[in-house]
Write an enzyme that holds these catalytic residues in place. Structure first.
Site, mmCIF file in Angstrom:
data_model
loop_
_atom_site.group_PDB
_atom_site.id
_atom_site.type_symbol
_atom_site.label_atom_id
_atom_site.label_comp_id
_atom_site.label_asym_id
_atom_site.label_seq_id
_atom_site.Cartn_x
_atom_site.Cartn_y
_atom_site.Cartn_z
ATOM 1 N N ARG A 287 0.833 -1.242 0.063
ATOM 2 C CA ARG A 287 -0.004 0.042 0.280
ATOM 3 C C ARG A 287 0.819 1.128 -0.151
ATOM 4 O O ARG A 287 0.522 2.077 -0.584
ATOM 5 C CB ARG A 287 -0.876 -0.238 1.257
ATOM 6 C CG ARG A 287 -2.255 0.615 0.826
ATOM 7 C CD ARG A 287 -3.328 0.631 2.100
ATOM 8 N NE ARG A 287 -4.080 -0.444 1.716
ATOM 9 C CZ ARG A 287 -4.516 -1.435 2.844
ATOM 10 N NH1 ARG A 287 -3.842 -1.349 3.826
ATOM 11 N NH2 ARG A 287 -5.171 -2.300 2.303
ATOM 12 N N GLY A 288 1.944 1.140 0.794
ATOM 13 C CA GLY A 288 2.876 2.406 0.875
ATOM 14 C C GLY A 288 3.418 2.757 -0.682
ATOM 15 O O GLY A 288 3.369 3.958 -1.053
#
Length: 348
Positions: A287-288
């Protein structure tokens, strides 16, 4: 006897807000690309979190909806239509439309699940065979902004529901075998004070960006902030007129960036370096990486460019990663500083 109409109080202009650049940038980027995934704003009490968040909606252009539709359905995009409107659209029916301001919905701290998700009238469904749905806050916030103050004090179950809807873009309500589904595409904005408790890491990770704000220490800046607020409280309309040109300029800049966003490209070498930073910081999941790529593109579009520069990545990466780092109780260094240290090592 004369009837005095109640006037809607003007909103404090976004461009009149002094300082808090990190919070303002995170909000602007989420307005340009809602798929960034919202923003969590943590900071001291009385730092203008709520004022800034409520002011951002004023900068967005009006949206076209199917007239009188409770879900703010889009007249041509089927992903943003309720099931009923989709049927009418597929049948070739003419859909009357109207323009509305971007919805800005506040979620109160004591809200129940029914209030958030909406309810199905079971009695009417069983007796009359009519599926009657009473919309909740998720329906009202579709294609707009959902603001949750003190999100860290909200029941975890409700936070889960909000994050799931924000990620999937849909809300489904089921009761006694009857199901209603409607679009729920909104930018989720949460704010809170870390002294009153942190959000669970797995929930915090679901917010696209995390802005930290602190009380301004500089006396001159504090005086300026107090003056701005006093001027607005004394004569809100005069304050709005004073900042109208700046508001219009920023509004046009955001609208232009939204148009440009699909054309923005990020070089594969930059994408590799972003993933290298995430790997060295031991960030869980991908997600980052995804959010940093999206935010860098939105930042480039905001500055009228179709290619992402190293500076764009550096400007947004702390906002995207600081809340995804594993917490070490013995760590004395700030998470944002840790991110920047690794960024400087990788982006040489």
């Amino acid at each position: 006897m004369s009837i005095i109409k109640e006037r809607i109080r003007p909103v404090f202009p976004f461009t009149a807000i002094v300082g808090q650049e990190e919070m303002k940038l995170a909000l602007i980027l989420n307005m340009i690309d809602p798929k960034i995934g919202g923003v969590m704003i943590m900071g001291d009490r009385g730092t203008g979190k709520s004022t800034t968040i409520r002011a951002i909606a004023d900068l967005l252009p009006q949206i076209l909806i199917v007239q009188d539709d409770i879900f703010n359905s889009h007249p041509t995009d089927t992903d943003l239509m309720s099931d009923m409107v989709q049927e009418l659209f597929k049948n070739g029916d003419t859909l009357p439309t109207s323009l509305i301001n971007v919805p800005m919905v506040d979620l109160p701290l004591g809200a129940t699940e029914d209030r958030v998700c909406g309810t199905i009238d079971i009695e009417k469904a069983l007796n009359e065979g009519v599926k009657t749905f009473e919309p909740g806050l998720l329906a009202k916030a579709n294609r707009g902004i959902l603001y949750v103050d003190e999100v860290n004090l909200l029941d975890d179950h409700l936070v889960d529901i909000l994050l799931d809807s924000a990620a999937s873009g849909w809300n489904t309500v089921e009761r006694e075998g009857i199901s209603v589904r409607h679009p729920a595409r909104f930018v989720l904005v949460g704010s809170g004070n870390p002294e009153e408790g942190e959000l669970r890491p797995q929930l915090l990770d679901r917010f696209g960006m995390h802005a930290e704000i602190r009380t301004v220490k500089d006396p001159a800046l504090r005086v300026k902030i107090v003056e701005q607020r006093s001027n607005f409280d004394q004569d809100p309309n005069a304050c709005v007129i004073q900042y109208q040109d700046k508001q219009n300029t920023l509004k046009a800049k955001i609208a232009q960036a939204r148009q440009l966003l699909d054309d923005v490209e990020i070089d594969v070498r930059l994408r590799m370096k972003i993933s290298q930073v995430c790997g060295q910081l031991d960030v869980d999941g991908l997600r980052g990486d995804i959010v940093t790529n999206r935010a860098a593109k939105a930042f480039a579009a905001y500055h009228g460019r179709t290619n992402v520069l190293v500076e764009d990545v550096k400007r947004v990466i702390v906002l995207c990663l600081r809340h995804r780092l594993r917490k070490d109780p013995l760590e004395t260094i700030d998470s944002g500083t840790r991110v920047m240290q690794v960024v400087e090592e990788v982006f040489v």
